[in-house]
Enzyme design. Structure first.
Site, PDB file in Angstrom:
ATOM      1  N   ARG A  14       0.330  -1.216   0.219  1.00  0.00           N
ATOM      2  CA  ARG A  14      -0.208   0.183  -0.111  1.00  0.00           C
ATOM      3  C   ARG A  14       0.672   1.213   0.509  1.00  0.00           C
ATOM      4  O   ARG A  14       1.246   2.555  -1.158  1.00  0.00           O
ATOM      5  CB  ARG A  14      -0.872   0.383   1.247  1.00  0.00           C
ATOM      6  CG  ARG A  14      -1.909   1.083   1.115  1.00  0.00           C
ATOM      7  CD  ARG A  14      -1.237   2.389   1.609  1.00  0.00           C
ATOM      8  NE  ARG A  14      -1.515   2.398   3.120  1.00  0.00           N
ATOM      9  CZ  ARG A  14      -0.300   3.527   3.609  1.00  0.00           C
ATOM     10  NH1 ARG A  14      -0.524   4.468   2.904  1.00  0.00           N
ATOM     11  NH2 ARG A  14      -0.142   3.370   4.767  1.00  0.00           N
ATOM     12  N   HIS A 212       5.348   4.351  12.834  1.00  0.00           N
ATOM     13  CA  HIS A 212       5.533   4.658  10.906  1.00  0.00           C
ATOM     14  C   HIS A 212       6.333   5.603  10.859  1.00  0.00           C
ATOM     15  O   HIS A 212       5.527   7.096  10.698  1.00  0.00           O
ATOM     16  CB  HIS A 212       4.501   4.646  10.604  1.00  0.00           C
ATOM     17  CG  HIS A 212       3.229   4.490   9.569  1.00  0.00           C
ATOM     18  ND1 HIS A 212       3.120   3.925   8.311  1.00  0.00           N
ATOM     19  CD2 HIS A 212       4.150   5.389   8.469  1.00  0.00           C
ATOM     20  CE1 HIS A 212       2.823   3.889   6.953  1.00  0.00           C
ATOM     21  NE2 HIS A 212       3.773   5.153   6.927  1.00  0.00           N
ATOM     22  N   HIS A 214       8.489   7.655   8.358  1.00  0.00           N
ATOM     23  CA  HIS A 214       9.889   7.157   6.697  1.00  0.00           C
ATOM     24  C   HIS A 214      10.747   7.721   7.135  1.00  0.00           C
ATOM     25  O   HIS A 214      11.039   8.445   8.294  1.00  0.00           O
ATOM     26  CB  HIS A 214       8.746   8.547   5.812  1.00  0.00           C
ATOM     27  CG  HIS A 214       7.249   8.191   5.450  1.00  0.00           C
ATOM     28  ND1 HIS A 214       7.003   7.216   3.699  1.00  0.00           N
ATOM     29  CD2 HIS A 214       6.030   7.388   5.875  1.00  0.00           C
ATOM     30  CE1 HIS A 214       6.080   6.657   4.494  1.00  0.00           C
ATOM     31  NE2 HIS A 214       4.912   7.060   5.123  1.00  0.00           N
ATOM     32  N   CYS A 245       4.226   9.307   0.110  1.00  0.00           N
ATOM     33  CA  CYS A 245       2.896  10.156  -0.403  1.00  0.00           C
ATOM     34  C   CYS A 245       2.264  11.004  -1.106  1.00  0.00           C
ATOM     35  O   CYS A 245       2.974  12.326  -0.644  1.00  0.00           O
ATOM     36  CB  CYS A 245       1.980  10.113   1.075  1.00  0.00           C
ATOM     37  SG  CYS A 245       0.569  10.837   0.833  1.00  0.00           S
ATOM     38  N   ASN A 254       9.037   4.352   3.102  1.00  0.00           N
ATOM     39  CA  ASN A 254       8.729   4.010   4.561  1.00  0.00           C
ATOM     40  C   ASN A 254      10.224   3.784   5.356  1.00  0.00           C
ATOM     41  O   ASN A 254      10.945   2.946   4.310  1.00  0.00           O
ATOM     42  CB  ASN A 254       7.728   2.679   4.698  1.00  0.00           C
ATOM     43  CG  ASN A 254       6.754   3.412   4.233  1.00  0.00           C
ATOM     44  OD1 ASN A 254       5.889   3.494   3.660  1.00  0.00           O
ATOM     45  ND2 ASN A 254       5.647   3.757   5.701  1.00  0.00           N
TER      46      ASN A 254
HETATM   47  P1  HMG Z   1     -13.528  14.219  -2.603  1.00  0.00           P
HETATM   48  O1  HMG Z   1     -12.683  14.254  -4.337  1.00  0.00           O
HETATM   49  O2  HMG Z   1     -13.323  15.546  -1.682  1.00  0.00           O
HETATM   50  O3  HMG Z   1     -14.448  13.321  -2.677  1.00  0.00           O
HETATM   51  O4  HMG Z   1     -11.955  13.485  -2.258  1.00  0.00           O
HETATM   52  P2  HMG Z   1     -15.662  13.246  -2.958  1.00  0.00           P
HETATM   53  O5  HMG Z   1     -16.880  12.022  -2.264  1.00  0.00           O
HETATM   54  O6  HMG Z   1     -16.125  14.165  -3.583  1.00  0.00           O
HETATM   55  O7  HMG Z   1     -14.964  11.229  -4.267  1.00  0.00           O
HETATM   56  C1  HMG Z   1     -14.365  12.231  -5.418  1.00  0.00           C
HETATM   57  C2  HMG Z   1     -14.588  11.411  -6.319  1.00  0.00           C
HETATM   58  O8  HMG Z   1     -13.418   9.533  -6.003  1.00  0.00           O
HETATM   59  C3  HMG Z   1     -15.469  10.487  -6.839  1.00  0.00           C
HETATM   60  O9  HMG Z   1     -15.786   9.812  -7.876  1.00  0.00           O
HETATM   61  C4  HMG Z   1     -15.916   9.501  -5.410  1.00  0.00           C
HETATM   62  O10 HMG Z   1     -16.850   8.330  -6.772  1.00  0.00           O
HETATM   63  C5  HMG Z   1     -14.240   8.821  -5.506  1.00  0.00           C
HETATM   64  P3  HMG Z   1     -15.724  10.933  -9.941  1.00  0.00           P
HETATM   65  O11 HMG Z   1     -17.816  10.755  -9.438  1.00  0.00           O
HETATM   66  O12 HMG Z   1     -15.651  12.211  -9.242  1.00  0.00           O
HETATM   67  O13 HMG Z   1     -15.232   9.930 -10.391  1.00  0.00           O
HETATM   68  N1  HMG Z   1     -14.147   8.362  -4.378  1.00  0.00           N
HETATM   69  C6  HMG Z   1     -14.089   7.059  -4.423  1.00  0.00           C
HETATM   70  N2  HMG Z   1     -13.312   5.641  -4.974  1.00  0.00           N
HETATM   71  C7  HMG Z   1     -13.262   4.897  -4.486  1.00  0.00           C
HETATM   72  N3  HMG Z   1     -13.293   4.392  -2.824  1.00  0.00           N
HETATM   73  C8  HMG Z   1     -13.238   5.613  -2.274  1.00  0.00           C
HETATM   74  C9  HMG Z   1     -13.836   6.918  -2.677  1.00  0.00           C
HETATM   75  N4  HMG Z   1     -14.273   7.882  -2.420  1.00  0.00           N
HETATM   76  C10 HMG Z   1     -14.316   8.844  -3.412  1.00  0.00           C
HETATM   77  N5  HMG Z   1     -13.229   5.344  -0.668  1.00  0.00           N
HETATM   78  C11 HMG Z   1     -11.006  11.195  -0.812  1.00  0.00           C
HETATM   79  C12 HMG Z   1     -11.824  12.789  -0.639  1.00  0.00           C
HETATM   80  C13 HMG Z   1     -11.000  11.179   0.831  1.00  0.00           C
HETATM   81  C14 HMG Z   1     -11.915  10.421  -1.152  1.00  0.00           C
HETATM   82  C15 HMG Z   1     -10.343  11.566  -1.903  1.00  0.00           C
HETATM   83  O14 HMG Z   1      -9.464  13.034  -1.062  1.00  0.00           O
HETATM   84  C16 HMG Z   1      -9.044  10.410  -1.088  1.00  0.00           C
HETATM   85  O15 HMG Z   1      -9.298   9.306  -2.005  1.00  0.00           O
HETATM   86  N6  HMG Z   1      -8.194  10.998  -0.767  1.00  0.00           N
HETATM   87  C17 HMG Z   1      -7.285   9.204  -0.323  1.00  0.00           C
HETATM   88  C18 HMG Z   1      -5.503   9.989  -0.763  1.00  0.00           C
HETATM   89  C19 HMG Z   1      -4.807   8.905  -0.251  1.00  0.00           C
HETATM   90  O16 HMG Z   1      -4.677   7.498  -0.462  1.00  0.00           O
HETATM   91  N7  HMG Z   1      -3.623   9.274   0.362  1.00  0.00           N
HETATM   92  C20 HMG Z   1      -2.582   8.551   0.630  1.00  0.00           C
HETATM   93  C21 HMG Z   1      -2.822   7.344   1.999  1.00  0.00           C
HETATM   94  S1  HMG Z   1      -2.859   8.184   3.506  1.00  0.00           S
HETATM   95  C22 HMG Z   1      -0.642   8.153   3.477  1.00  0.00           C
HETATM   96  O17 HMG Z   1      -0.040   8.234   2.367  1.00  0.00           O
HETATM   97  C23 HMG Z   1      -0.177   8.956   5.022  1.00  0.00           C
HETATM   98  C24 HMG Z   1      -0.237   7.177   6.085  1.00  0.00           C
HETATM   99  O18 HMG Z   1       1.139   5.825   5.258  1.00  0.00           O
HETATM  100  C25 HMG Z   1       0.860   7.251   7.878  1.00  0.00           C
HETATM  101  C26 HMG Z   1       1.686   8.012   7.543  1.00  0.00           C
HETATM  102  O19 HMG Z   1       2.603   8.456   6.685  1.00  0.00           O
HETATM  103  O20 HMG Z   1       1.765   8.890   8.491  1.00  0.00           O
HETATM  104  C27 HMG Z   1      -1.556   5.963   6.502  1.00  0.00           C
HETATM  105 MG    MG Z   2       2.710   6.239   5.289  1.00  0.00          MG
END
Ligand code: HMG
Ligand code: MG
Length: 314
Positions: A14, A212, A214, A245, A254
């Site tokens: 992931r 966690h 990095h 990210c 990481n």
């Molecule tokens: P948004 O644009 O505000 O949300 O995004 P929305 O509800 O308006 O949806 C936008 C589009 O995404 C729509 O599609 C939804 O259907 C679709 P469209 O109509 O435009 O075709 N959608 C989805 N599709 C699949 N699965 C879903 C989903 N939700 C909505 N679950 C949202 C808000 C949260 C969805 C977006 O900002 C997002 O997906 N963000 C995720 C970002 C991400 O994954 N970042 C990396 C992970 S975090 C990280 O790495 C940190 C971590 O490792 C810890 C650390 O290191 O600190 C965990």
């Molecule tokens: Mg991370």
């Protein structure tokens, strides 16, 4: 598990892959999960179910989850295979594929929250709560992440009280564990010691915390060791140090799983992971993705093995 032992949460499939721009086939992702499982790792984060516009690399998450081999792995009651979900839409998809554990994620800070999940910290906590409540109804375990524990790429240094607020909220909504995310990799052992001590003094149980880290400044393994000395026993890492990210520009991968297993093996701390199989997996994925292997231990183990055995792979 003895009190001194650790559980490593492998986030390679992931966090490791999410920021890679070049296409990676679903078959490679599935093979990576299978190879990691054969090393003895007991927790492997499989993928994320997020907006494909936010993270195009993992837009095949449903194909990964629908494969028979990944379904078979998830049937093992002794292992955890969390899937990252940001909202109810993600949870509903996870339910359809029989996922038994999800991970929710909030930021301690506003800037990263906006960039990463397009909402405020408060709204992010509320969304995570909705996910946790519905997951509980389906008997799905929930892990929580707090990002930006030391600094935010947009807002600067993080107040420890903001981390406490997010960690309390995640535990309060039913997360069995909260992973403290140094998203930018700016932590050092002294910062880890201060933050973990502060959280524990404010009634966050150490056995519900994970680290966690990095590895932007090469402090990842030292940070893990420091957190271990504070009593923490769960650590996230990524094979061959993959990771990053798209919303945390400049951050590196990481801390490498190989480096943690090497460090803990040498301290007599049980990880349950076979280091030579892990090194083999790290070598394989680095070669497959044509990426430099960021594990320092891998290089040494691989070199020593080749020198003394005369064969190419450990
Ligand atoms: P948004 O644009 O505000 O949300 O995004 P929305 O509800 O308006 O949806 C936008 C589009 O995404 C729509 O599609 C939804 O259907 C679709 P469209 O109509 O435009 O075709 N959608 C989805 N599709 C699949 N699965 C879903 C989903 N939700 C909505 N679950 C949202 C808000 C949260 C969805 C977006 O900002 C997002 O997906 N963000 C995720 C970002 C991400 O994954 N970042 C990396 C992970 S975090 C990280 O790495 C940190 C971590 O490792 C810890 C650390 O290191 O600190 C965990
Ligand atoms: Mg991370």
């Amino acid at each position: 598990m003895p009190a001194s032992a650790v559980r490593i949460v492998e986030v390679g499939p992931r966090d490791g892959l999410q920021n890679i721009k070049e296409p990676i086939t679903t078959a490679t992702k599935v093979e990576l999960i299978q190879r990691l499982e054969r090393t003895g790792l007991r927790t492997i984060e499989l993928t994320s179910i997020v907006s494909p516009r936010a993270i195009p690399q993992l837009s095949d998450c449903q194909d990964v989850l629908s494969g028979q081999s990944v379904k078979r792995l998830q049937a093992d009651p002794d292992r955890r295979f969390p899937v990252l979900v940001p909202n109810l839409k993600g949870l509903d998809i996870a339910i359809r594929y029989g996922v038994r554990e999800v991970a929710v994620f909030v930021s301690a800070t506003e800037g990263f929250s906006r960039a990463n999940i397009n909402c405020s910290v408060g709204e992010g906590i509320q969304r995570a709560r909705c996910v946790a409540e519905k997951a509980a109804q389906y008997g799905i375990a929930v892990r929580g992440y707090v990002s930006c524990i030391f600094a935010d790429p947009y807002d600067g240094p993080t107040e420890p009280s903001a981390v406490l607020h997010a960690a309390r909220a995640l535990l309060g909504m039913g997360c069995y564990e909260v992973s403290l995310g140094d998203t930018l990799g700016v932590g050092t052992p002294s910062k880890v010691h201060s933050l973990v001590t502060y959280l524990v003094e404010n009634d966050i149980p150490i056995d519900q915390l994970a680290g966690h880290f990095h590895d932007t400044y090469g402090q990842g393994a030292s940070n893990v060791w420091q957190a271990y000395q504070c009593g923490m026993r769960v650590f996230d890492s990524s094979v061959s140090g993959l990771g990053g990210c798209p919303f945390a520009p400049g951050a590196k991968g990481n801390v490498a799983t190989e480096d943690l297993v090497y460090m803990f093996d040498n301290a007599g701390v049980e990880t349950g992971v076979d280091l030579s199989r892990l090194v083999e997996t790290g070598t394989w994925i680095s070669e497959t993705l044509s990426r430099k292997n960021a594990s320092r231990a891998q290089k040494e183990i691989y070199h020593v093995y080749r020198t003394y055995s005369g064969v190419d792979h450990p």
